[in-house]
Design a protein around this motif. Structure first.
Motif, short mmCIF file in Angstrom:
data_model
loop_
_atom_site.label_atom_id
_atom_site.label_comp_id
_atom_site.label_asym_id
_atom_site.label_seq_id
_atom_site.Cartn_x
_atom_site.Cartn_y
_atom_site.Cartn_z
N UNK A 116 5.42 -2.13 34.04
CA UNK A 116 5.05 -3.57 34.62
C UNK A 116 5.79 -4.53 33.97
N UNK A 117 6.38 -5.43 34.85
CA UNK A 117 7.26 -6.63 34.42
C UNK A 117 6.76 -7.91 35.25
N UNK A 118 6.52 -9.00 34.48
CA UNK A 118 6.27 -10.43 35.23
C UNK A 118 7.55 -11.15 35.19
N UNK A 119 7.99 -11.58 36.46
CA UNK A 119 9.42 -12.35 36.37
C UNK A 119 8.89 -13.73 35.97
N UNK A 167 5.09 -10.21 39.78
CA UNK A 167 4.59 -8.73 38.85
C UNK A 167 5.09 -7.69 39.82
N UNK A 168 6.06 -7.04 38.81
CA UNK A 168 6.61 -5.81 39.79
C UNK A 168 6.01 -4.59 38.88
N UNK A 194 2.50 -13.99 42.83
CA UNK A 194 1.33 -14.56 42.46
C UNK A 194 1.38 -15.95 43.05
N UNK A 195 2.73 -16.53 43.34
CA UNK A 195 2.76 -17.77 43.94
C UNK A 195 2.28 -17.87 45.63
N UNK A 196 2.77 -16.84 46.14
CA UNK A 196 2.57 -16.60 47.38
C UNK A 196 1.21 -15.97 47.81
N UNK A 206 -1.92 -16.42 36.06
CA UNK A 206 -0.93 -17.11 37.13
C UNK A 206 -1.54 -17.24 38.50
N UNK A 207 -2.73 -17.26 38.96
CA UNK A 207 -3.35 -17.42 40.23
C UNK A 207 -3.66 -18.88 40.40
N UNK A 208 -4.10 -19.08 41.42
CA UNK A 208 -4.86 -20.66 41.78
C UNK A 208 -6.11 -20.62 41.64
N UNK A 209 -6.85 -21.49 41.90
CA UNK A 209 -8.36 -21.94 41.89
C UNK A 209 -9.07 -20.53 42.10
N UNK A 210 -10.08 -20.21 41.20
CA UNK A 210 -10.89 -19.10 41.56
C UNK A 210 -10.09 -17.86 41.29
N UNK A 211 -9.13 -17.81 40.98
CA UNK A 211 -8.20 -16.44 40.94
C UNK A 211 -6.92 -16.63 39.89
#
Length: 410
Positions: free
Chosen positions: A123-126, A131-132, A147-149, A175-180
């Motif tokens: 696993x790699x996070x760019x 997240x790959x 995670x952005x989309x 790296x997620x948004x509100x609640x996640x």
């Protein structure tokens, strides 16, 4: 060399069958198998008579990510030109020769993440919060999450530099948004395990720990430390901590004490975790603001017998000191200049301090005085990575080159 190649092939095969048997010999992610920067291997660190043997060197262009070693392969992230553009690339190397076995294109840019491997999944996070999950044998994509989309993530200035952390079946990222904002995925299927929290991210990689019998993952967010149950994401405790501009060093856990620190005049501090009914509390033990006394920005110290050893400085390239600091009080025990913004681990019962100039220094883990036992220049270039130890070898990289040195015990 052929003998060592055969040894790694056998290790890789055994790892696929009985991973728990040789787990202590692996360094499968950022700061090792349990994210504490400690290896229990028996190593030959007596370099007074002769320096260790360099088995190989390879180019490792750009970035401050580190090596991870598991299943008979070495993984790291580098920058590579593809179709005239700079791309983040995850590479797998032969640990005996440094020969590239495969590479996986992660997209445009250059990043600072360290791959994490478990049960044949890498696993790699760019830098762009993608997240790959890759097949460790081939480098082929198993799944990805943007995670952005997908989770309304908000990136940070200079973009993400955190690494994913794997525990059991789950891989953890922030790296997620509100609640996640704090997320766990099944490492093999990519299915969401749990999501929780509304936190702003930092550049710090989360850490795993078992505190007072509870397995937890600790995120260093802009609000401070946030600890969650690894199994279901339940909030266990929080410890508010100041954020300013950037926080990149990971928390350090010693028993029921958790240390954290940042640059930009924030400084270091520690809290004590205690049980209260069915929950936990986090109470501040001490805090030392500022950049000069007890502060880590990029460098995460390592703890040994109640003392932190690491590069406590802020933007002091080449000259910043290695220090010994009592984790329970913040008391500075000794200071030795000339290490810059490198990183330290514990291996073979000693502190291995890697300076940002590429010097690997063996130091006695003793709070009474700085005691240097050996020194060896390993790589050239800007070296802010963390050394990795696996099967009698130390793996070190800079923004220019990576190297493997043989320190196997006689």
């Amino acid at each position: 060399m052929k003998t060592r190649s055969l040894l790694y092939a056998v290790i890789g095969f055994l790892c696929s069958l009985q991973p728990a048997v040789i787990q202590a010999a692996d360094w499968p992610g950022y700061r090792g198998s349990v994210t504490d920067g400690v290896s229990t291997e028996n190593l030959n660190l007596n370099w007074s008579a002769s320096p260790p043997k360099v088995l190989w060197k390879v180019p490792t262009k750009s970035g401050f990510g580190s090596f991870s070693v598991c299943g008979g392969k070495v993984f790291t992230e580098v920058e590579r030109s593809i179709n005239g553009a700079s791309h983040e690339v995850c590479v797998a190397l032969d640990p005996a020769t440094g020969k590239e076995l495969w590479f996986a294109d992660l997209g445009v840019g250059n990043g600072n993440s360290t791959p994490a491997e478990s049960d044949g999944v890498v696993c790699v996070l760019t830098k762009d919060l993608v997240l790959h999950a890759l097949d460790a044998a081939t480098g082929n994509s198993l799944w990805t999450h943007d995670l952005i989309k997908e989770y309304a993530a908000h990136n940070i200035g200079w973009e993400s530099a955190a690494s994913p952390v794997i525990d059991g079946d789950l891989v953890f990222v922030m790296g997620g948004g509100d609640g996640q904002s704090l997320l766990a995925f099944n490492k093999k299927s990519g299915e969401l395990g749990w999501k929780t929290g509304t936190e702003a991210i930092t550049h710090a990689t989360p850490v795993l720990a078992t505190i007072l019998g509870e397995r937890q993952v600790i995120f260093f967010c802009q609000s401070g430390l946030v600890s969650l149950s690894t199994k279901d994401g339940k909030l266990l405790w929080k410890f508010p901590y100041k954020f300013k501009t950037s926080t990149a060093a990971s928390p350090v856990v010693s028993g029921d004490i958790v240390y954290c620190s940042a640059g930009y005049d924030v400084g270091g501090g520690a809290c004590k975790i205690a049980r209260q009914g069915s929950g936990f509390t986090a109470t501040q033990l001490w805090q030392t603001p500022g950049n000069l006394e007890v502060a880590n920005h990029w460098s995460t110290p390592v703890c040994r017998d109640g003392y932190l050893y690491g590069m406590f400085s802020f933007k002091q390239e080449k000259v910043g000191p290695l220090k010994c600091v009592e984790i329970a009080t913040g008391k500075v025990m000794w200071v030795q200049s000339g290490f810059g913004q490198g990183n330290a681990i514990v291996a073979g019962g000693k502190v291995l301090a890697l300076s940002d100039k590429g010097d690997l220094v063996v130091v006695e883990p003793a709070p009474d005085a700085y005691k240097e036992l050996g020194r060896f220049t390993v790589v050239k270039g800007d070296c802010r990575s963390t050394p990795a130890v696996s099967n009698g070898c130390i793996y070190v990289r800079s923004s220019e080159e990576g190297a493997c040195i043989d320190v196997s015990a006689p």
